[in-house]
Scaffold this motif. Structure first.
Motif, mmCIF file in Angstrom:
data_model
loop_
_atom_site.group_PDB
_atom_site.id
_atom_site.type_symbol
_atom_site.label_atom_id
_atom_site.label_comp_id
_atom_site.label_asym_id
_atom_site.label_seq_id
_atom_site.Cartn_x
_atom_site.Cartn_y
_atom_site.Cartn_z
ATOM 1 N N TYR A 5 0.775 -1.054 0.194
ATOM 2 C CA TYR A 5 -0.092 0.218 -0.412
ATOM 3 C C TYR A 5 0.775 1.992 0.203
ATOM 4 C CZ TYR A 5 -3.337 3.744 1.993
ATOM 5 O OH TYR A 5 -4.028 4.738 1.985
ATOM 6 N N ILE A 6 2.380 1.364 1.089
ATOM 7 C CA ILE A 6 2.938 2.575 0.756
ATOM 8 C C ILE A 6 3.426 2.794 -0.607
ATOM 9 C CG2 ILE A 6 5.083 3.290 2.207
ATOM 10 C CD1 ILE A 6 3.805 2.369 4.447
ATOM 11 N N THR A 66 2.301 2.129 -3.400
ATOM 12 C CA THR A 66 1.461 2.539 -4.558
ATOM 13 C C THR A 66 1.213 4.028 -4.127
ATOM 14 O OG1 THR A 66 -0.038 1.968 -3.418
ATOM 15 C CG2 THR A 66 0.089 0.905 -4.502
ATOM 16 N N ARG A 67 1.280 4.414 -2.805
ATOM 17 C CA ARG A 67 0.991 5.590 -2.650
ATOM 18 C C ARG A 67 2.087 7.119 -2.417
ATOM 19 N NH1 ARG A 67 -3.199 7.170 0.339
ATOM 20 N NH2 ARG A 67 -2.478 9.152 0.598
ATOM 21 N N TYR A 68 2.875 5.901 -1.785
ATOM 22 C CA TYR A 68 4.406 6.976 -1.904
ATOM 23 C C TYR A 68 5.623 6.725 -2.973
ATOM 24 C CZ TYR A 68 2.242 8.620 2.299
ATOM 25 O OH TYR A 68 0.756 9.317 2.843
ATOM 26 N N SER A 126 -4.924 1.168 5.911
ATOM 27 C CA SER A 126 -4.875 2.972 6.314
ATOM 28 C C SER A 126 -3.507 2.759 7.364
ATOM 29 C CB SER A 126 -6.151 3.157 7.164
ATOM 30 O OG SER A 126 -6.038 2.663 8.586
ATOM 31 N N GLU A 135 5.540 11.444 4.215
ATOM 32 C CA GLU A 135 4.758 12.535 3.199
ATOM 33 C C GLU A 135 6.628 13.838 3.115
ATOM 34 O OE1 GLU A 135 2.295 13.166 1.710
ATOM 35 O OE2 GLU A 135 0.470 11.830 3.205
#
Length: 230
Positions: free
Chosen positions: A23-24, A26-28, A90, A97
Motif C-alpha cells: 500500500y505504501i 502504491t501511494r509514495y 490505512s 510525506e
C-alpha cells in the motif's frame, strides 16, 4: 486464524505487514523511493462480524535507497466471503510525506524523455544477482509497480515478493508521462509459485506511478533458494 495479540515474527502478522508495504509503495513509491518492511514491532487481530479479520500493527519501514527508517501504525482488513476482495489498508505515518526525491526523479525523467532510442533491458537482476547501475531505477520502478498487483492479490493465505523483472521496454508516447511494458515474476512464498505478469506502467514525477495489469501470462512451479529462482 489466531485472534488477539500476535507474534510479530509469525506469518499472520508478516502477511498483514506485507499488505501495508505494498500500500505504501502504491501511494509514495517512485524510481528513487521504495519501501520494505524493516521490523514488525507488534500486532493484534480480531474478527469483525461478517466483514473479515482486522489487523492492527506497529511497523518500521525502510526506504531502501536513502536507507532511512520510519515507524508507522497501520490497520489491515482482509475481507471475508467466497469472492475475496483486496485488503483495506490505512496507515498513520507523517514521516512518509516528508521524503522528497523530486530532484532525482526529475533528472531520470529528463534523461529517459530525451533519449534517441527507447530503453530495453532484461533479467533484472541477472542469474548472478547483478543489476547495471543505470538500470537500478527501472528495477525500483518495477518493485513499486508490482506492489499494485501484490496489494490487489494479497489474502491471509499469500505472501508475495517480486523475484525479477523479466524484461522492460520503454514505449513511445505523445503525453508527458513515460510509458513502459514490464514482464515481472512474482514469488508466492507460501505456495512456492512463480507467477508471470505483464504490466504497462505510466510514470512522471508530477503524476506518479500508474499501472495497467494484464491477466497472468503463465504459472510456473519452481524450487527457490534464498529468494532466487532456480
Amino acid at each position: 486464524m489466531q485472534t488477539g495479540e500476535l507474534n510479530p515474527h509469525h506469518y499472520p502478522a508478516q502477511r498483514a505487514a506485507r499488505a501495508v508495504q505494498h500500500y505504501i509503495n502504491t501511494r509514495y513509491g517512485s524510481p528513487f523511493k521504495v519501501f520494505m518492511i524493516n521490523k514488525v514491532h507488534s500486532g493484534n487481530a480480531e474478527d469483525i462480524n461478517n466483514a473479515g479479520r482486522k489487523y492492527q500493527l506497529e511497523i518500521s519501514f525502510q526506504e531502501i535507497i536513502s536507507n532511512s527508517t520510519h515507524k508507522c501504525s497501520a490497520e489491515v482488513l482482509f475481507p471475508r466471503g467466497e469472492i475475496q476482495g483486496s485488503p483495506e489498508v490505512s496507515v498513520l505515518c507523517e514521516e512518509l510525506e516528508t521524503l522528497n526525491t523530486t530532484k532525482d526523479d526529475e533528472a531520470l525523467y529528463q534523461k529517459l524523455k530525451t533519449r534517441q532510442s527507447m530503453v530495453v533491458a532484461q533479467n533484472l537482476p541477472d542469474s548472478h544477482g547483478h543489476i547495471d547501475p543505470d538500470m537500478k531505477p527501472l528495477w525500483y520502478l518495477g518493485i513499486v509497480a508490482s506492489s499494485f498487483i501484490m496489494l490487489k492479490e494479497s489474502t491471509e493465505n499469500t505472501l508475495y515478493n517480486m523475484a525479477q523483472v523479466g524484461n522492460v521496454t520503454q514505449l513511445a508516447t505523445e503525453t508527458d508521462e513515460l510509458k513502459f511494458d514490464y514482464f515481472i515474476l512474482l514469488h508466492d512464498m507460501v505456495s512456492q509459485e512463480i507467477i508471470r505478469w505483464k504490466l504497462q506502467i505510466n510514470w512522471s514525477p508530477l503524476e506518479g506511478v500508474k499501472v495497467q495489469v494484464s491477466p497472468r501470462e503463465s504459472l510456473l512451479f519452481c524450487q527457490c533458494n534464498r529468494g532466487r529462482v532456480l
